[in-house]
Write an enzyme that holds these catalytic residues in place. Sequence first.
Site, short mmCIF file in Angstrom:
data_model
loop_
_atom_site.label_atom_id
_atom_site.label_comp_id
_atom_site.label_asym_id
_atom_site.label_seq_id
_atom_site.Cartn_x
_atom_site.Cartn_y
_atom_site.Cartn_z
CG PHE A 1 -54.44 -0.78 -50.11
CD1 PHE A 1 -55.48 -1.37 -50.81
CD2 PHE A 1 -54.65 -0.40 -48.79
CE1 PHE A 1 -56.72 -1.57 -50.21
CE2 PHE A 1 -55.88 -0.60 -48.18
CZ PHE A 1 -56.92 -1.19 -48.89
CB ILE A 2 -49.41 -3.80 -54.11
CG1 ILE A 2 -49.19 -4.66 -52.85
CG2 ILE A 2 -48.15 -3.74 -54.96
CD1 ILE A 2 -48.17 -4.11 -51.88
CG HIS B 1 -59.27 -14.34 -51.92
ND1 HIS B 1 -59.18 -13.19 -51.18
CD2 HIS B 1 -60.57 -14.75 -51.82
CE1 HIS B 1 -60.37 -12.91 -50.67
NE2 HIS B 1 -61.23 -13.84 -51.04
CG ASP C 1 -60.04 -10.06 -53.18
OD1 ASP C 1 -58.83 -9.88 -53.29
OD2 ASP C 1 -60.66 -9.99 -52.10
CB ALA D 1 -36.96 -30.35 -27.53
CB VAL E 1 -40.72 -20.08 -27.83
CG1 VAL E 1 -41.08 -20.18 -26.36
CG2 VAL E 1 -41.97 -20.15 -28.69
N GLY E 2 -37.70 -19.44 -27.48
CA GLY E 2 -36.49 -19.38 -26.65
C GLY E 2 -35.86 -18.01 -26.66
CD GLN E 3 -33.01 -14.32 -29.20
OE1 GLN E 3 -32.25 -15.15 -29.69
NE2 GLN E 3 -32.61 -13.44 -28.29
CB CYS F 1 -25.88 -34.32 -21.80
SG CYS F 1 -26.62 -34.78 -20.23
#
Length: 902
Positions: free
Chosen positions: A89-90, A106, A142, A599, A633-635, A707
């Site tokens: 809520f702002i 919205h 809104d 990947a 995901v990797g982290q 590689c």
Amino acid sequence: MKIAVIGQSVFGQEVYKELRKDGHTIVGVFTIPDKDGKADPLATEAEKDGIPVFKFPRWRLKGQALPEVVSQYEAVGADLNVLPFCSQFIPMEVIERPQHGSIIYHPSLLPRHRGASAINWTLIHGDKKGGFTVFWADDGLDTGPILLQRECEVEPNDTVNTIYKRFLFPEGVKGTVDAVRMIAEGKAPKIIQPQEGATYECIQKKDNAKIDWNQSAEALHNWIRGNDKVPGAWAEVDGQKVTFYGSSLVENGPSANGQPLEIQGASRPAIVTKAGLVLFGNDGKTLLVKNLQFEDGKMIAAAQFFSSGSSAAVELTEEEKTFAKHIKAVWQSILSNVAQIEDSTDFFKSGAASMDVVRLVEEVKLLSNDCQLQNEDVYMNCTFTDFIQKCVRKLRGEDDEEELVVDYVEKNINNMTIKMPHQLFINGQFVDAEGGKTYKTINPTDGTAICEVSLAQISDVNTAVAAAKEAFEEGEWGKMNARDRGRLIYKLADLMEEHQEELATIEAIDSGAVYTLALKTHVGMSIQTFRYFAGWCDKIQGSTIPINQARPNRNLTFTKKEPIGVCAIVIPWNYPLMMLAWKTAACLAAGNTVVLKPAQVTPLTALKFAELAARAGIPKGVVNILPGSGALVGQRLSDHPDVRKLGFTGSTEVGKHIMKSCAVSNVKKVSLELGGKSPLIIFSDCDMDKAVRMGMSSVFFNKGENCIAAGRLFVEDSIHDHFVKRVVEEVKKMKVGDPLDRSTDHGPQNHKAHLDKLVDFCQTGIKEGATLICGGNQVQRPGFFFEPTLFTDVQDHMFIAKEESFGPIMIISSFKGGDVDDVLRRANATEFGLASGVFTRDISKALYVSEKLNAGTVFVNTYNKTDVASPFGGFKQSGFGKDLGQDALNEYLRTKAVTIEY
């Protein structure tokens, strides 16, 4: 304009990025606090760009704005607030503070469906039109003036996820940015919302998502799809909440062949059919539900309700009860240490071994020829009740394998129909990512999208790791003997072979691999790898060690090789399936379970592999596949406390980060196969024809995305010019084109960012003074094609002499004949040490050079000749640990020493 972005989520992140691209200055990002130590995506993106980020837990307290919060907001001096998605809520002090006020996105066509569950209610009400509104914020809910609206058709079987992914997310981002552009140009309208047609509905939560069965089939369908996936429409079945997913209307009436299922409150029983669960409205019409979820989180195909291991069990006839008594007597004779066999008695926890499994299977066969069990049937049904249920279903002929539900993307291509899974694979099922998040995977041949792929989130990683942990600690995989495990892995290899043309085609369109190469290497070597490690399963053993203990001198010490547990595997995009195979085969052979992140740009063969693994009988939870970003995901896999080993192939930079994360989290075991700048030394006494042919292969194999590619060729000065001439002649013969064309030598690079990197690499070489003989540019055609390239006169100090291109770029330097040690010094003057090569007819020279080259692999008078039995891995900053061969098994095993005094 100076803009403050107030919000959260990937939607907010995308709006933020597009506003920056549009030239606006983001003066501050206001978002939610970190959750479980992870920042919101919007915060992560802004922090990366150096934008001030504020993470207020709240803006108001008891209805009053917090002065210190408002003060920090005012300090950024925004001209406009943009609220792309905001759950806080702002206060009006913030809303009205900027010169241009505040705008909000919205996801409905206001004034219809005001409130926080607008998408849900669009579907629940059966609206034919959906869309979104960007409006000016006011002090109502809104209710502010409309700036912009865009609409779309609501399809009959849309769910919250599908309409969001198809329209509300991508078009919503564009629309929000367009609205800001209109404000900047002074063209933004303020259209007062009409009162007519205005609706406000409550927030959809689990408690109020219960299904009211006194409705038409269409209304039931709309309720189920309007709550799919969150919060999930549910009903009571057999005393527990069961949630319904994947609803569709049935136009021509149901196929009534199936078993009735009583549902509390329904006017008539549902029917479990092969197609799913048929439900009835009060108008006599029907709908079909594909998936069900139980209170414990387990989700099944609705068609498998009665064979899912849920509370619904087979009722035994009198004859079957007699059969069960005989089986109980068999259990009692095997488990002689157990006083009495109870329904909950666990075969293995009671002391049964692999030989007892064989005996039990054979005893059952003697009791009934119609009950043909396999060893894994015992492992998968280890309590007495589960075992009897299995036997009875076998006797009734109802024991078909549980159907694997796969939502395929199908394409007719390469003279075949390929069927590609596109969802995450967790605990034996294909499932959507949290929040239904997806991304497009691109065909590098023409740059078009192949399909939408589920994009894993942190919660998906946690779910997959939990499934893998349970499968390792409690599931049949951990109880299975090594030979049976090897048999399943071998069966998986057989299935891969049956699907090799399909796998190679998917690899070609997803990674750009030439089809013939994909068939032989990407797929062919993957099959060989699984077969090789299947043979190792029952040959993993420790040793007996004499120890020097004088008093007393009766000791026995032996070692055991044990699986580690849950292993994470993170693989690159150059050989998507083969890199999976190199690590996963050894991991499974050692008895571990795996969570694998392919990947992000090449997920499709990994997901097809998951399907084949399930069809091969690999138990649930053993293999889990999570397409997603490395940063997320990797982290999380690197940080997760329940992951005990991580195997990674990729860049040295990322490898260092992973190694640090694995150390800080729980000191995981790590193996890293990282970057390379492999030297290839060609002496004047070489077989020139072979040196040219293999030298070409060392660089251009798999369009340089290799590689161990020879990153730099050292050619003896007396043959340098002739060698270069021969190579140029061969390069001119290479056909660059469609990887599915059987005559193509050189396909597209894997993705656009990599193509751009290759162009920059060549431009750097030219600027440094290297001589560009041929190539160096993108091929002018659709897709990501790059010309085979040749540089000469490359000096040791140059960037292109030291850095890996990972593309079809041959870097040639000359060396003076007779000074072997000097060329070795130059070849070893790199922080990489993955591979190397030498061409000479002098065996003494070959052996001397191979001894002195500081690399994990040395090729002599050949190149790229890897084999499943030969260990593969690098030195220095090319990483440590091995793939392939017996050495690879040790990466996924731990050694336990046991000492006994007797």
